[in-house]
Write a protein that holds these residues in place. Structure first.
Motif, mmCIF file in Angstrom:
data_model
loop_
_atom_site.group_PDB
_atom_site.id
_atom_site.type_symbol
_atom_site.label_atom_id
_atom_site.label_comp_id
_atom_site.label_asym_id
_atom_site.label_seq_id
_atom_site.Cartn_x
_atom_site.Cartn_y
_atom_site.Cartn_z
ATOM 1 N N GLY A 59 -44.135 -35.278 1.148
ATOM 2 C CA GLY A 59 -43.455 -36.476 0.651
ATOM 3 C C GLY A 59 -44.068 -37.077 -0.589
ATOM 4 N N LYS A 60 -44.713 -36.276 -1.386
ATOM 5 C CA LYS A 60 -45.347 -36.756 -2.618
ATOM 6 C C LYS A 60 -44.781 -36.007 -3.812
ATOM 7 N N VAL A 61 -44.870 -36.621 -4.970
ATOM 8 C CA VAL A 61 -44.494 -35.952 -6.215
ATOM 9 C C VAL A 61 -45.644 -36.101 -7.193
ATOM 10 N N PRO A 62 -45.897 -35.070 -7.968
ATOM 11 C CA PRO A 62 -46.966 -35.191 -8.965
ATOM 12 C C PRO A 62 -46.488 -36.020 -10.150
ATOM 13 N N GLN A 63 -47.369 -36.820 -10.678
ATOM 14 C CA GLN A 63 -47.103 -37.545 -11.909
ATOM 15 C C GLN A 63 -48.244 -37.200 -12.852
ATOM 16 N N VAL A 64 -47.925 -36.407 -13.832
ATOM 17 C CA VAL A 64 -48.942 -35.902 -14.742
ATOM 18 C C VAL A 64 -49.011 -36.792 -15.969
ATOM 19 N N GLN A 65 -50.202 -37.105 -16.364
ATOM 20 C CA GLN A 65 -50.398 -37.822 -17.612
ATOM 21 C C GLN A 65 -51.495 -37.110 -18.388
ATOM 22 N N PHE A 66 -51.414 -37.193 -19.667
ATOM 23 C CA PHE A 66 -52.393 -36.525 -20.515
ATOM 24 C C PHE A 66 -53.170 -37.583 -21.279
ATOM 25 N N ASP A 69 -59.792 -23.420 -1.319
ATOM 26 C CA ASP A 69 -59.953 -22.063 -1.835
ATOM 27 C C ASP A 69 -58.609 -21.536 -2.335
ATOM 28 N N PHE A 70 -58.097 -22.151 -3.378
ATOM 29 C CA PHE A 70 -56.825 -21.697 -3.915
ATOM 30 C C PHE A 70 -56.711 -22.068 -5.383
ATOM 31 N N ASP A 71 -55.887 -21.341 -6.069
ATOM 32 C CA ASP A 71 -55.594 -21.595 -7.475
ATOM 33 C C ASP A 71 -54.180 -21.070 -7.705
ATOM 34 N N HIS A 72 -53.207 -21.889 -7.325
ATOM 35 C CA HIS A 72 -51.819 -21.451 -7.277
ATOM 36 C C HIS A 72 -51.025 -21.804 -8.525
ATOM 37 N N LYS A 73 -49.827 -21.266 -8.550
ATOM 38 C CA LYS A 73 -48.895 -21.600 -9.621
ATOM 39 C C LYS A 73 -48.485 -23.061 -9.479
ATOM 40 N N LEU A 74 -48.087 -23.637 -10.568
ATOM 41 C CA LEU A 74 -47.646 -25.025 -10.586
ATOM 42 C C LEU A 74 -46.493 -25.245 -9.614
ATOM 43 N N SER A 75 -45.553 -24.305 -9.545
ATOM 44 C CA SER A 75 -44.410 -24.462 -8.643
ATOM 45 C C SER A 75 -44.862 -24.538 -7.184
ATOM 46 N N LYS A 76 -45.912 -23.815 -6.806
ATOM 47 C CA LYS A 76 -46.419 -23.857 -5.435
ATOM 48 C C LYS A 76 -47.080 -25.198 -5.146
ATOM 49 N N LEU A 77 -47.800 -25.733 -6.128
ATOM 50 C CA LEU A 77 -48.428 -27.044 -5.942
ATOM 51 C C LEU A 77 -47.366 -28.119 -5.732
ATOM 52 N N ILE A 78 -46.305 -28.051 -6.500
ATOM 53 C CA ILE A 78 -45.221 -29.026 -6.355
ATOM 54 C C ILE A 78 -44.570 -28.876 -4.986
ATOM 55 N N SER A 79 -44.370 -27.645 -4.549
ATOM 56 C CA SER A 79 -43.796 -27.390 -3.226
ATOM 57 C C SER A 79 -44.663 -28.003 -2.128
ATOM 58 N N LEU A 80 -45.973 -27.827 -2.225
ATOM 59 C CA LEU A 80 -46.884 -28.401 -1.234
ATOM 60 C C LEU A 80 -46.794 -29.922 -1.220
ATOM 61 N N LEU A 81 -46.780 -30.519 -2.393
ATOM 62 C CA LEU A 81 -46.720 -31.974 -2.461
ATOM 63 C C LEU A 81 -45.391 -32.505 -1.944
ATOM 64 N N LEU A 82 -44.313 -31.836 -2.267
ATOM 65 C CA LEU A 82 -43.007 -32.262 -1.751
ATOM 66 C C LEU A 82 -42.966 -32.177 -0.232
ATOM 67 N N ALA A 83 -43.652 -31.198 0.324
ATOM 68 C CA ALA A 83 -43.692 -31.039 1.775
ATOM 69 C C ALA A 83 -44.364 -32.219 2.472
#
Length: 138
Positions: free
Chosen positions: A76-83, A60-74
């Protein structure tokens, strides 16, 4: 029950948002389970409320991109975006075969050897820029 075909659902923002939310949930849940961390301890680690972590883990969330990255870093993961092209992704997901369009043109033809062991080499350039070499023995 979902009555809308996958092809149509994949064209909607909600489909991709939900897919990303589920993946973030999976990453966090795996991290918590693997490291035997409670949701409360994870909230303390992030400096957020327990309710916030529950909200994230309930999807139940729809956060800013910076918050998603913060969660993933917490965790030990990093997002890898591909289009990718939407129509190609839909074709792959629904099992449809992509339309094949191949156009080739001969760039050069060479003959080697004498009359009994002559070989013809055609160097062909496909539209994609790749080179294909065909050998034929005459």
């Amino acid at each position: 029950m979902i009555s809308q075909p996958l092809r149509e659902r994949m064209r909607e923002e909600e489909y991709w948002t939900t897919k990303l939310q589920l993946e973030i949930f999976r990453q966090i849940d795996t991290h918590l389970t693997k490291n035997k961390i409670s949701r409360s301890a994870f909230a303390d680690q992030l400096g957020v409320s327990r309710g916030y972590v529950s909200q994230i883990l309930n999807g139940d969330f729809d956060h800013k991109l910076s918050k998603l990255i913060s969660l993933l870093l917490a965790v030990g993961k990093v997002p890898q975006v591909q289009f990718a092209d939407l129509d190609k992704v839909i074709e792959q997901a629904t099992g449809e075969r992509p339309r094949l369009y191949a156009t080739y043109r001969a760039e050069q033809t060479m003959r080697f050897g004498d009359e009994q062991t002559a070989a013809t080499v055609n160097v062909v350039n496909a539209d994609s820029g790749s080179s294909i070499i065909f050998d034929q023995v005459a």
